[in-house]
Design an enzyme around this catalytic site. Structure first.
Site, PDB file in Angstrom:
ATOM      1  N   GLY A  96      -3.008   4.451  19.995  1.00 56.68           N
ATOM      2  CA  GLY A  96      -2.476   5.225  18.869  1.00 56.68           C
ATOM      3  C   GLY A  96      -1.061   4.728  18.607  1.00 56.68           C
ATOM      4  O   GLY A  96      -0.268   4.570  19.544  1.00 56.68           O
ATOM      5  N   GLU A 115      -0.489   7.074  10.767  1.00 55.63           N
ATOM      6  CA  GLU A 115      -1.808   7.528  11.251  1.00 55.63           C
ATOM      7  C   GLU A 115      -1.883   9.055  11.343  1.00 55.63           C
ATOM      8  O   GLU A 115      -2.751   9.599  11.998  1.00 55.63           O
ATOM      9  CB  GLU A 115      -2.122   6.897  12.618  1.00 55.63           C
ATOM     10  CG  GLU A 115      -2.443   5.415  12.512  1.00 55.63           C
ATOM     11  CD  GLU A 115      -2.808   4.771  13.842  1.00 55.63           C
ATOM     12  OE1 GLU A 115      -3.513   3.758  13.822  1.00 55.63           O
ATOM     13  OE2 GLU A 115      -2.384   5.267  14.908  1.00 55.63           O
ATOM     14  N   ASP A 131       3.846  -2.127  17.645  1.00 56.58           N
ATOM     15  CA  ASP A 131       4.353  -0.853  18.184  1.00 56.58           C
ATOM     16  C   ASP A 131       5.481  -1.110  19.179  1.00 56.58           C
ATOM     17  O   ASP A 131       6.469  -0.370  19.209  1.00 56.58           O
ATOM     18  CB  ASP A 131       3.210  -0.090  18.871  1.00 56.58           C
ATOM     19  CG  ASP A 131       2.118   0.265  17.880  1.00 56.58           C
ATOM     20  OD1 ASP A 131       2.442   0.499  16.701  1.00 56.58           O
ATOM     21  OD2 ASP A 131       0.944   0.292  18.277  1.00 56.58           O
TER      22      ASP A 131
END
Ligand code: RIB
Length: 294
Positions: A39, A138, A241
């Site tokens: 994620g 997201e 990320d």
């Protein structure tokens, strides 16, 4: 020192490795399957914490074993989970990843991440003048819009990583302090303009990540290019990320933008040398050692 508040997605990555990526309607035999924490929000939080940032994660997981595992993973990495909500009767977000032909393809199922929403009072409790906010796309776009607007009104810096690609309300682009699209996201966001034109329009704010070529931004005088490091690529998932988490760490430490980008580019380059979005994320010490040899 400001604390990094990551408001974003938390998922379990279901990763298949295969020699070949299946075409539509095709079945191929894979090599391996693993579940690893992922994620974009969670990855950025873990990256920043491994680099010695003070990090708080704000998001949602489901009331399932994936959610429990992910909470433990945050705690092991020193990320504060006080504001991660466990949503009853909901499942944790998942990302279905195929690693093949030296690249990944990903389908994200948002599940609990759709419930990352706040009242104005909740935002007031979460954020203050000691916060540096890290956002991605997201979670619901309405939440992104609300957070950027709130932060602008309070003078709280926001780094928005506009991934995965989707249209953004123009005021969000204006309100954030830093915007970090990759080249494709940059083209999608600023349709009809070249990357160079957009860089010039947003000096010291827009940082365009260009994978193995590095990162470019405009410093008000000219376009600056920070090249990527040479890496032994195992898995590129989570490289973006790591860049964002590392950039946040360097910026809260008051590094100038070019030095901050250099630090983040090295961290990101190192992250591709391990399996999984978080598996290759380097420690502070490892980045500092590598920086000495760049
Ligand atoms: O940026 C990489 C992440 O994107 C993966 O961990 C996966 O969860 C997807 O959301």
């Amino acid at each position: 020192m400001k604390r990094i508040v990551v408001i974003g997605s938390i998922s379990m990555d279901l990763v298949v490795t295969s020699d070949k990526r299946p075409q539509a309607g095709e079945t191929v035999i894979g090599d391996s399957f693993r579940t690893v924490p992922g994620g974009k929000g969670a990855n950025q939080a873990v990256a920043a914490s491994r680099l010695d940032g003070t990090v708080q994660m704000v998001g949602c997981v489901g009331s399932d074993p994936f959610g429990q595992h992910i909470l433990q993973n945050f705690t092991q990495h020193g990320v504060d989970v006080t504001n991660v909500r466990v949503i009853r009767d909901e499942v944790t977000g998942t990302a279905h990843i195929v690693l093949a032909e030296a690249d990944n393809s990903i389908v994200v199922v948002q599940s609990a991440n759709k419930q990352v929403t706040f009242t104005e009072e909740e935002l007031e409790k979460l954020l203050d003048d000691q916060s540096f906010v890290l956002l991605q796309l997201e979670i619901p776009i309405e939440t992104v819009r609300q957070v950027t607007s709130y932060c602008q009104s309070k003078g709280i810096p926001v780094l928005l990583n506009p991934a995965p690609s989707q249209p953004l309300p123009p005021e969000v682009i204006e309100q954030v302090t830093y915007l970090t699209p990759n080249e494709h996201e940059c083209r999608d966001l600023f349709d009809g303009l070249s990357v160079d034109e957009v860089l010039e329009r947003y000096p010291n704010k827009l940082l365009v990540t260009e994978g193995a070529r590095g990162v470019r931004f405009h410093d008000g005088q000219s376009v600056r290019h920070v090249p990527a490091i040479r890496a032994n690529v195992v898995d590129t998932t989570g490289a973006g990320d790591t860049f964002n988490g590392a950039l946040a760490v360097a910026l809260v430490e008051h590094n100038d933008l070019e030095a901050a980008v250099r630090f983040a580019v090295v961290a990101s380059g190192m992250s591709v040398e391990g399996f999984g979005a978080q598996g290759g994320m380097p420690t502070r010490q490892a980045v500092q050692q590598r920086l000495e040899h760049v």
